[in-house]
Motif scaffolding. Structure first.
Motif, short mmCIF file in Angstrom:
data_model
loop_
_atom_site.label_atom_id
_atom_site.label_comp_id
_atom_site.label_asym_id
_atom_site.label_seq_id
_atom_site.Cartn_x
_atom_site.Cartn_y
_atom_site.Cartn_z
N CYS A 77 14.04 -0.65 -2.84
CA CYS A 77 15.13 -1.57 -3.19
C CYS A 77 16.36 -1.30 -2.32
CB CYS A 77 15.45 -1.43 -4.66
SG CYS A 77 16.41 -2.81 -5.35
N GLU A 78 16.69 -0.04 -2.12
CA GLU A 78 17.83 0.33 -1.27
C GLU A 78 17.62 -0.12 0.17
OE1 GLU A 78 18.05 4.52 -1.85
OE2 GLU A 78 19.17 4.37 -3.75
N MET A 79 16.37 -0.17 0.63
CA MET A 79 16.06 -0.60 1.99
C MET A 79 16.04 -2.12 2.13
SD MET A 79 13.05 2.19 2.88
CE MET A 79 12.69 1.52 4.49
N GLY A 80 16.21 -2.82 1.01
CA GLY A 80 16.21 -4.27 1.05
C GLY A 80 14.85 -4.91 0.91
N PHE A 81 13.86 -4.14 0.47
CA PHE A 81 12.52 -4.71 0.28
C PHE A 81 12.58 -5.85 -0.73
CE2 PHE A 81 10.90 -1.72 2.97
CZ PHE A 81 9.56 -1.39 2.84
N HIS B 105 0.85 -1.19 0.00
CA HIS B 105 0.00 0.00 0.00
C HIS B 105 0.88 1.24 0.00
CE1 HIS B 105 -3.76 2.06 2.05
NE2 HIS B 105 -3.28 2.77 1.03
N VAL B 106 1.18 1.76 -1.19
CA VAL B 106 1.96 2.99 -1.31
C VAL B 106 1.34 3.90 -2.37
CG1 VAL B 106 4.09 1.82 -0.62
CG2 VAL B 106 3.63 2.16 -3.05
N HIS B 107 1.55 5.20 -2.19
CA HIS B 107 0.99 6.22 -3.09
C HIS B 107 2.10 7.07 -3.67
CE1 HIS B 107 -3.11 5.31 -1.85
NE2 HIS B 107 -2.66 5.26 -0.61
N THR B 108 1.90 7.53 -4.88
CA THR B 108 2.90 8.31 -5.59
C THR B 108 2.29 9.61 -6.12
OG1 THR B 108 2.50 7.39 -7.79
CG2 THR B 108 3.95 6.12 -6.31
N THR B 109 3.06 10.32 -6.89
CA THR B 109 2.56 11.57 -7.48
C THR B 109 1.48 11.35 -8.53
OG1 THR B 109 4.49 11.49 -8.96
CG2 THR B 109 4.66 12.90 -7.02
N PHE B 110 1.18 10.11 -8.85
CA PHE B 110 0.02 9.86 -9.71
C PHE B 110 -1.28 10.20 -8.99
CE2 PHE B 110 2.87 7.26 -12.35
CZ PHE B 110 2.45 7.64 -13.61
N CYS B 111 -1.24 10.23 -7.64
CA CYS B 111 -2.42 10.68 -6.89
C CYS B 111 -1.97 11.74 -5.89
CB CYS B 111 -3.14 9.50 -6.24
SG CYS B 111 -2.15 8.46 -5.14
N ASP B 112 -2.02 11.46 -4.60
CA ASP B 112 -1.68 12.48 -3.61
C ASP B 112 -0.36 12.21 -2.89
OD1 ASP B 112 -2.59 10.27 -2.26
OD2 ASP B 112 -3.93 11.35 -0.90
N GLY B 113 0.48 11.36 -3.48
CA GLY B 113 1.78 11.08 -2.89
C GLY B 113 2.79 12.17 -3.18
N LYS B 114 3.87 12.18 -2.38
CA LYS B 114 4.94 13.17 -2.55
C LYS B 114 6.09 12.65 -3.39
CE LYS B 114 4.06 15.42 1.92
NZ LYS B 114 4.64 15.77 3.24
N SER B 115 6.22 11.34 -3.54
CA SER B 115 7.33 10.72 -4.27
C SER B 115 6.83 10.12 -5.58
CB SER B 115 7.97 9.61 -3.43
OG SER B 115 8.42 10.10 -2.18
N THR B 116 7.69 10.15 -6.59
CA THR B 116 7.33 9.50 -7.85
C THR B 116 7.39 7.98 -7.66
OG1 THR B 116 9.61 9.39 -8.68
CG2 THR B 116 8.34 11.42 -9.14
N ALA B 117 6.81 7.27 -8.61
CA ALA B 117 6.87 5.81 -8.55
C ALA B 117 8.31 5.32 -8.62
CB ALA B 117 6.03 5.22 -9.69
N GLN B 118 9.13 5.96 -9.44
CA GLN B 118 10.53 5.58 -9.55
C GLN B 118 11.27 5.82 -8.24
OE1 GLN B 118 12.06 4.15 -12.41
NE2 GLN B 118 13.59 3.73 -10.85
N GLU B 119 11.01 6.94 -7.59
CA GLU B 119 11.64 7.23 -6.29
C GLU B 119 11.21 6.21 -5.24
OE1 GLU B 119 12.00 12.11 -6.71
OE2 GLU B 119 10.20 11.19 -5.84
N MET B 120 9.96 5.84 -5.26
CA MET B 120 9.46 4.86 -4.30
C MET B 120 10.13 3.50 -4.51
SD MET B 120 7.21 5.09 -1.76
CE MET B 120 5.93 6.28 -2.19
N LYS C 63 10.63 8.11 2.06
CA LYS C 63 11.48 7.93 3.23
C LYS C 63 10.73 7.30 4.41
CE LYS C 63 11.01 12.65 5.15
NZ LYS C 63 10.26 13.30 4.05
N LEU C 64 9.41 7.20 4.31
CA LEU C 64 8.60 6.61 5.38
C LEU C 64 8.08 5.22 5.01
CD1 LEU C 64 6.52 9.78 6.36
CD2 LEU C 64 8.55 8.87 7.50
N LEU C 65 8.76 4.55 4.11
CA LEU C 65 8.26 3.28 3.57
C LEU C 65 7.99 2.23 4.63
CD1 LEU C 65 10.00 2.56 0.16
CD2 LEU C 65 7.62 2.10 0.74
N ASP C 66 8.81 2.15 5.65
CA ASP C 66 8.58 1.15 6.69
C ASP C 66 8.33 1.79 8.06
OD1 ASP C 66 11.12 2.06 7.24
OD2 ASP C 66 12.03 0.07 7.42
N ALA C 67 7.92 3.04 8.07
CA ALA C 67 7.67 3.74 9.34
C ALA C 67 6.56 3.04 10.12
CB ALA C 67 7.28 5.19 9.08
N GLY C 68 6.80 2.82 11.40
CA GLY C 68 5.80 2.19 12.26
C GLY C 68 5.78 0.69 12.23
#
Length: 277
Positions: free
Chosen positions: A29-33, A9-24, A239-244
């Motif tokens: 990937c950098e976080m090891g997902f 469940h993530v959102h990008t600039t295609f709707c009300d997100g702050k990050s592009t899909a590429q940034e997400m 930057k909040l991909l795994d927050a909480g």
């Protein structure tokens, strides 16, 4: 306790997100997902600031499919959608969809947001629920339950989103028997759908909740009924991909859960996989 390393469940600039899909995708990937599911808000015709513009839905689909190929072999990427009960988009183009309820439809044909600013929610309650916050909550759970049963999603999104404004407005007593019974009655009816109940950390990440959705008493009974859960960040900022997540895992362990479900790292084999806690 293991790291989940996934969000469906993530959102990008295609709707009300702050990050592009590429940034997400790059951040995940950098976080090891091992897996990532994109779920922009599906098009609807009355609140364009928060959803995909209908004219860009094909662009969204194509971009996520491109990213899926780009990250093949490094991270499994899935094309999903968060479909509100008043969305006008079909779910057939997507790998999965999240069912959610963000709006009440009011008699004049317009809509009022469940998670709208506090003054808007208070106005809705005053004008259409005789000033009774508990009546508003009852409408929410009844309508959301019926939508999930009818639409058969893979994931039930932030089941008790109706709590969004309660801390500030004290619309009803979350500890009251009346409130707990209406929420439990609605949730119990959803067990047989076999949908995953989302443990949503987005409110914690954005600072307006102290615990994830849904409330602990709902998670406890969902386990007793044999339901499965998935931890999602409802992320709007990479930057909040795994927050909480740590808090969510600790809560589930305290309630007796020994595993969660996540999007599989191997989509050719299966779509969902268990992760032990």
């Amino acid at each position: 306790m293991k790291s989940i390393l996934s969000s469906a469940h993530v959102h990008t600039t295609f709707c009300d997100g702050k990050s592009t899909a590429q940034e997400m995708a790059r951040t995940a990937c950098e976080m090891g997902f091992v897996s990532l599911g994109f779920t922009s808000h599906a098009p609807q015709m009355f609140d364009p600031a928060h959803c995909i513009d209908p004219s860009r839905e094909c662009d969204y689909i194509n971009e996520i499919r491109r990213i899926k190929q780009e990250y093949k072999g490094r991270m499994a990427v899935y094309l999903g959608i968060e479909r509100d009960m008043y969305s006008c988009s079909e779910s057939t183009e997507y790998d999965y969809f999240i069912a959610s309820m963000h709006y009440f439809k009011i008699p004049d044909g317009s809509y009022s947001g469940v998670d709208a600013p506090a003054e808007i929610m208070q106005k809705y309650i005053n004008e259409y629920c005789d000033g009774n916050g508990l009546e508003m909550a009852k409408r929410y759970f009844t309508q959301f339950r019926d939508y999930v049963i009818e639409s058969k999603p893979q994931i039930i999104g932030h089941f008790d989103l109706v709590r969004y404004n309660n801390a500030a407005l004290h619309l009803y007593d979350e500890d009251s028997l009346d409130y707990k019974m209406m929420a439990l009655d609605a949730l119990r009816d959803l067990v047989d759908t076999n949908a995953l109940l989302e443990v949503n950390t987005g409110g914690v990440a954005r600072g307006y909740m102290t615990e994830p959705y849904p409330a602990l008493f709902l998670l406890k009974e969902w386990k007793n009924w044999g339901g499965e859960v998935i931890i999602n960040s409802d992320c709007h900022d990479a930057k909040l991909l795994d927050a909480g997540y740590v808090q969510a895992e600790e809560i589930l362990l305290s309630l007796g859960y020994d595993h969660v479900v996540r999007l599989s790292r191997n989509p050719e084999k299966e779509m969902w996989e268990r992760v032990e806690l």
